[in-house]
Write a protein that holds these residues in place. Sequence first.
Motif, PDB file in Angstrom:
ATOM      1  N   ALA A   1       0.815  -1.218   0.000  1.00  0.00           N
ATOM      2  CA  ALA A   1       0.000   0.000   0.000  1.00  0.00           C
ATOM      3  C   ALA A   1       0.851   1.271   0.000  1.00  0.00           C
ATOM      4  CB  ALA A   1      -0.931   0.009   1.201  1.00  0.00           C
ATOM      5  N   VAL A   2       0.438   2.220  -0.805  1.00  0.00           N
ATOM      6  CA  VAL A   2       0.989   3.575  -0.772  1.00  0.00           C
ATOM      7  C   VAL A   2      -0.113   4.438  -0.161  1.00  0.00           C
ATOM      8  CG1 VAL A   2       1.872   5.514  -2.122  1.00  0.00           C
ATOM      9  CG2 VAL A   2       2.393   3.163  -2.815  1.00  0.00           C
ATOM     10  N   LEU A   3       0.050   4.796   1.096  1.00  0.00           N
ATOM     11  CA  LEU A   3      -1.002   5.510   1.820  1.00  0.00           C
ATOM     12  C   LEU A   3      -0.864   7.010   1.613  1.00  0.00           C
ATOM     13  CD1 LEU A   3      -0.997   3.492   5.172  1.00  0.00           C
ATOM     14  CD2 LEU A   3      -2.486   3.198   3.178  1.00  0.00           C
ATOM     15  N   VAL A   4      -1.960   7.631   1.227  1.00  0.00           N
ATOM     16  CA  VAL A   4      -1.981   9.065   0.939  1.00  0.00           C
ATOM     17  C   VAL A   4      -2.869   9.733   1.981  1.00  0.00           C
ATOM     18  CG1 VAL A   4      -2.503  10.821  -0.796  1.00  0.00           C
ATOM     19  CG2 VAL A   4      -1.729   8.529  -1.508  1.00  0.00           C
ATOM     20  N   ASN A   5      -2.364  10.766   2.632  1.00  0.00           N
ATOM     21  CA  ASN A   5      -3.109  11.396   3.728  1.00  0.00           C
ATOM     22  C   ASN A   5      -4.210  12.335   3.260  1.00  0.00           C
ATOM     23  OD1 ASN A   5      -1.745  10.145   5.887  1.00  0.00           O
ATOM     24  ND2 ASN A   5      -0.031  11.552   5.656  1.00  0.00           N
ATOM     25  N   GLY A   6      -4.196  12.698   2.008  1.00  0.00           N
ATOM     26  CA  GLY A   6      -5.227  13.578   1.461  1.00  0.00           C
ATOM     27  C   GLY A   6      -4.865  13.977   0.052  1.00  0.00           C
ATOM     28  N   GLY A   7      -5.839  14.396  -0.723  1.00  0.00           N
ATOM     29  CA  GLY A   7      -5.557  14.814  -2.090  1.00  0.00           C
ATOM     30  C   GLY A   7      -5.921  13.735  -3.091  1.00  0.00           C
ATOM     31  N   LEU A   8      -5.300  13.817  -4.265  1.00  0.00           N
ATOM     32  CA  LEU A   8      -5.633  12.945  -5.381  1.00  0.00           C
ATOM     33  C   LEU A   8      -4.728  11.718  -5.385  1.00  0.00           C
ATOM     34  CD1 LEU A   8      -6.095  15.748  -8.061  1.00  0.00           C
ATOM     35  CD2 LEU A   8      -7.875  14.561  -6.765  1.00  0.00           C
ATOM     36  N   VAL A   9      -5.267  10.614  -4.936  1.00  0.00           N
ATOM     37  CA  VAL A   9      -4.515   9.370  -4.803  1.00  0.00           C
ATOM     38  C   VAL A   9      -3.908   8.934  -6.133  1.00  0.00           C
ATOM     39  CG1 VAL A   9      -4.823   6.892  -4.418  1.00  0.00           C
ATOM     40  CG2 VAL A   9      -5.720   8.526  -2.766  1.00  0.00           C
ATOM     41  N   ALA A  10      -4.639   9.110  -7.234  1.00  0.00           N
ATOM     42  CA  ALA A  10      -4.175   8.639  -8.538  1.00  0.00           C
ATOM     43  C   ALA A  10      -2.897   9.333  -9.001  1.00  0.00           C
ATOM     44  CB  ALA A  10      -5.273   8.817  -9.579  1.00  0.00           C
ATOM     45  N   GLU A  11      -2.538  10.452  -8.391  1.00  0.00           N
ATOM     46  CA  GLU A  11      -1.273  11.110  -8.740  1.00  0.00           C
ATOM     47  C   GLU A  11      -0.077  10.212  -8.450  1.00  0.00           C
ATOM     48  OE1 GLU A  11      -1.396  14.824  -6.644  1.00  0.00           O
ATOM     49  OE2 GLU A  11      -2.432  15.852  -8.303  1.00  0.00           O
ATOM     50  N   LYS A  12      -0.239   9.261  -7.535  1.00  0.00           N
ATOM     51  CA  LYS A  12       0.851   8.335  -7.215  1.00  0.00           C
ATOM     52  C   LYS A  12       1.151   7.401  -8.382  1.00  0.00           C
ATOM     53  CE  LYS A  12       1.471   9.947  -3.101  1.00  0.00           C
ATOM     54  NZ  LYS A  12       2.692  10.730  -2.778  1.00  0.00           N
ATOM     55  N   ILE A  13       0.189   7.217  -9.283  1.00  0.00           N
ATOM     56  CA  ILE A  13       0.438   6.454 -10.504  1.00  0.00           C
ATOM     57  C   ILE A  13       1.315   7.272 -11.449  1.00  0.00           C
ATOM     58  CG2 ILE A  13      -0.629   5.469 -12.568  1.00  0.00           C
ATOM     59  CD1 ILE A  13      -3.060   4.789 -10.910  1.00  0.00           C
ATOM     60  N   VAL A  14       1.000   8.552 -11.567  1.00  0.00           N
ATOM     61  CA  VAL A  14       1.752   9.437 -12.458  1.00  0.00           C
ATOM     62  C   VAL A  14       3.210   9.543 -12.021  1.00  0.00           C
ATOM     63  CG1 VAL A  14       1.884  11.759 -13.439  1.00  0.00           C
ATOM     64  CG2 VAL A  14      -0.350  10.739 -12.963  1.00  0.00           C
ATOM     65  N   THR A  15       3.441   9.601 -10.718  1.00  0.00           N
ATOM     66  CA  THR A  15       4.818   9.725 -10.208  1.00  0.00           C
ATOM     67  C   THR A  15       5.560   8.394 -10.206  1.00  0.00           C
ATOM     68  OG1 THR A  15       4.097   9.354  -7.910  1.00  0.00           O
ATOM     69  CG2 THR A  15       4.127  11.637  -8.702  1.00  0.00           C
ATOM     70  N   GLY A  16       4.849   7.297 -10.469  1.00  0.00           N
ATOM     71  CA  GLY A  16       5.488   5.993 -10.493  1.00  0.00           C
ATOM     72  C   GLY A  16       5.566   5.303  -9.146  1.00  0.00           C
ATOM     73  N   GLU A  17       4.975   5.919  -8.136  1.00  0.00           N
ATOM     74  CA  GLU A  17       5.005   5.325  -6.800  1.00  0.00           C
ATOM     75  C   GLU A  17       4.025   4.163  -6.662  1.00  0.00           C
ATOM     76  OE1 GLU A  17       5.316   8.508  -3.588  1.00  0.00           O
ATOM     77  OE2 GLU A  17       4.917   9.716  -5.396  1.00  0.00           O
ATOM     78  N   ALA A  18       3.054   4.104  -7.567  1.00  0.00           N
ATOM     79  CA  ALA A  18       2.071   3.015  -7.550  1.00  0.00           C
ATOM     80  C   ALA A  18       1.669   2.720  -8.981  1.00  0.00           C
ATOM     81  CB  ALA A  18       0.851   3.396  -6.722  1.00  0.00           C
ATOM     82  N   ASP A  19       1.152   1.523  -9.216  1.00  0.00           N
ATOM     83  CA  ASP A  19       0.653   1.195 -10.546  1.00  0.00           C
ATOM     84  C   ASP A  19      -0.842   0.909 -10.544  1.00  0.00           C
ATOM     85  OD1 ASP A  19       1.474  -1.005  -9.018  1.00  0.00           O
ATOM     86  OD2 ASP A  19       1.700  -2.284 -10.764  1.00  0.00           O
ATOM     87  N   LEU A  20      -1.456   1.004  -9.372  1.00  0.00           N
ATOM     88  CA  LEU A  20      -2.910   0.865  -9.243  1.00  0.00           C
ATOM     89  C   LEU A  20      -3.367   1.847  -8.172  1.00  0.00           C
ATOM     90  CD1 LEU A  20      -5.078  -1.249 -10.443  1.00  0.00           C
ATOM     91  CD2 LEU A  20      -5.034  -2.227  -8.142  1.00  0.00           C
ATOM     92  N   ALA A  21      -4.474   2.530  -8.428  1.00  0.00           N
ATOM     93  CA  ALA A  21      -5.039   3.456  -7.446  1.00  0.00           C
ATOM     94  C   ALA A  21      -6.507   3.124  -7.245  1.00  0.00           C
ATOM     95  CB  ALA A  21      -4.895   4.902  -7.896  1.00  0.00           C
ATOM     96  N   ILE A  22      -6.947   3.150  -6.004  1.00  0.00           N
ATOM     97  CA  ILE A  22      -8.350   2.890  -5.673  1.00  0.00           C
ATOM     98  C   ILE A  22      -8.854   4.097  -4.886  1.00  0.00           C
ATOM     99  CG2 ILE A  22      -9.972   1.229  -4.709  1.00  0.00           C
ATOM    100  CD1 ILE A  22      -7.653  -0.780  -4.575  1.00  0.00           C
ATOM    101  N   HIS A  23      -9.808   4.794  -5.461  1.00  0.00           N
ATOM    102  CA  HIS A  23     -10.255   6.056  -4.852  1.00  0.00           C
ATOM    103  C   HIS A  23     -11.637   6.387  -5.382  1.00  0.00           C
ATOM    104  CE1 HIS A  23      -8.779  10.346  -3.519  1.00  0.00           C
ATOM    105  NE2 HIS A  23      -9.521   9.753  -2.616  1.00  0.00           N
ATOM    106  N   GLN A  24     -12.246   7.394  -4.815  1.00  0.00           N
ATOM    107  CA  GLN A  24     -13.545   7.827  -5.309  1.00  0.00           C
ATOM    108  C   GLN A  24     -13.397   8.359  -6.742  1.00  0.00           C
ATOM    109  OE1 GLN A  24     -14.329  10.297  -1.907  1.00  0.00           O
ATOM    110  NE2 GLN A  24     -15.900   8.903  -1.151  1.00  0.00           N
ATOM    111  N   ILE A  25     -14.346   7.997  -7.588  1.00  0.00           N
ATOM    112  CA  ILE A  25     -14.222   8.289  -9.013  1.00  0.00           C
ATOM    113  C   ILE A  25     -14.051   9.773  -9.296  1.00  0.00           C
ATOM    114  CG2 ILE A  25     -15.529   8.247 -11.194  1.00  0.00           C
ATOM    115  CD1 ILE A  25     -16.553   5.481 -10.376  1.00  0.00           C
ATOM    116  N   SER A  26     -14.733  10.613  -8.550  1.00  0.00           N
ATOM    117  CA  SER A  26     -14.618  12.063  -8.776  1.00  0.00           C
ATOM    118  C   SER A  26     -13.227  12.593  -8.471  1.00  0.00           C
ATOM    119  CB  SER A  26     -15.650  12.814  -7.924  1.00  0.00           C
ATOM    120  OG  SER A  26     -15.430  12.589  -6.549  1.00  0.00           O
ATOM    121  N   GLU A  27     -12.409  11.815  -7.774  1.00  0.00           N
ATOM    122  CA  GLU A  27     -11.035  12.232  -7.484  1.00  0.00           C
ATOM    123  C   GLU A  27     -10.023  11.517  -8.379  1.00  0.00           C
ATOM    124  OE1 GLU A  27     -10.229  13.495  -3.247  1.00  0.00           O
ATOM    125  OE2 GLU A  27     -11.770  11.977  -2.893  1.00  0.00           O
ATOM    126  N   ILE A  28     -10.495  10.602  -9.212  1.00  0.00           N
ATOM    127  CA  ILE A  28      -9.639   9.976 -10.217  1.00  0.00           C
ATOM    128  C   ILE A  28      -9.698  10.764 -11.521  1.00  0.00           C
ATOM    129  CG2 ILE A  28      -9.386   7.935 -11.700  1.00  0.00           C
ATOM    130  CD1 ILE A  28     -10.270   6.229  -9.327  1.00  0.00           C
TER     131      ILE A  28
END
Length: 257
Positions: free
Chosen positions: A171-198
């Motif tokens: 898990a790459v735990l994000v304390n707030g903000g847009l979780v899917a940004e971790k895919i863009v930075t390469g820190e994760a290859d899958l993001a699970i979040h509310q659709i309006s924030e993806i």
Amino acid sequence: MTTCFTRALAATGFAFLSQVLFISSASAETLKVLTTGAFKQVVVAVAADYEKRTGHKIDIQNDTAGAVTKRVTAGEAFDVLVLTPAGLKTLGSSGHIDASSILPLAKVAIGVAVKQGDPLPALKTVEDFQAAVRNARKVAIINPASGGSSGIYLEGLFQRMGMADEVKAKAVLVNGGLVAEKIVTGEADLAIHQISEILPVAGVTLVGPLPEAIQNYTAYAGAVNANTSKKELANAFLQLFVSNQGKSIIREKGMME
């Protein structure tokens, strides 16, 4: 503001509402809106048109649901608040918001995202979802400890699936903000979040919502600070979200009425 006028606001178009608000205030005001992250994109879109039409300003601040609640109970000033209905009910009981102003706005589902161009994992069944998580190198989610609604739900879901330890290790735990940004930075290859924030994150692809059997919808509502000096203006701004254009924006941003 009378009850009849409030009902009229909800039924009329966005442009007319803005004209009314402009006429009702001789000088520009700034309304502070505190919102959960999932609803932020809706507030931003509604506020942009509102500012152009009225000359008033909207100060938008977002956080996780838990963090927003803590900020309000700690005494932070605001005019309009967007939170879960349960959270608003509690704040209404404590006198932090005007309970009579609570207005249901929308709900949102949890979705799965990957990097744009990557193969899309199957997501039709619960087993598909489990496989996608197991096959991922790193999975980005909201840190449950930060009070994010999707993170709290997913923590319980993985426990029920018997996958808690497996997910914790990747898990790459994000304390707030847009979780899917971790895919863009390469820190994760899958993001699970509310659709309006993806959807607002460039460079990622929404694979789809969680399978319905394990889906979790989070509802949102708005309310006005019980002690704001701008109560009429704040109530009128809140009504914009249930205008025809407001509802259209809600759908456009990946939420449901």
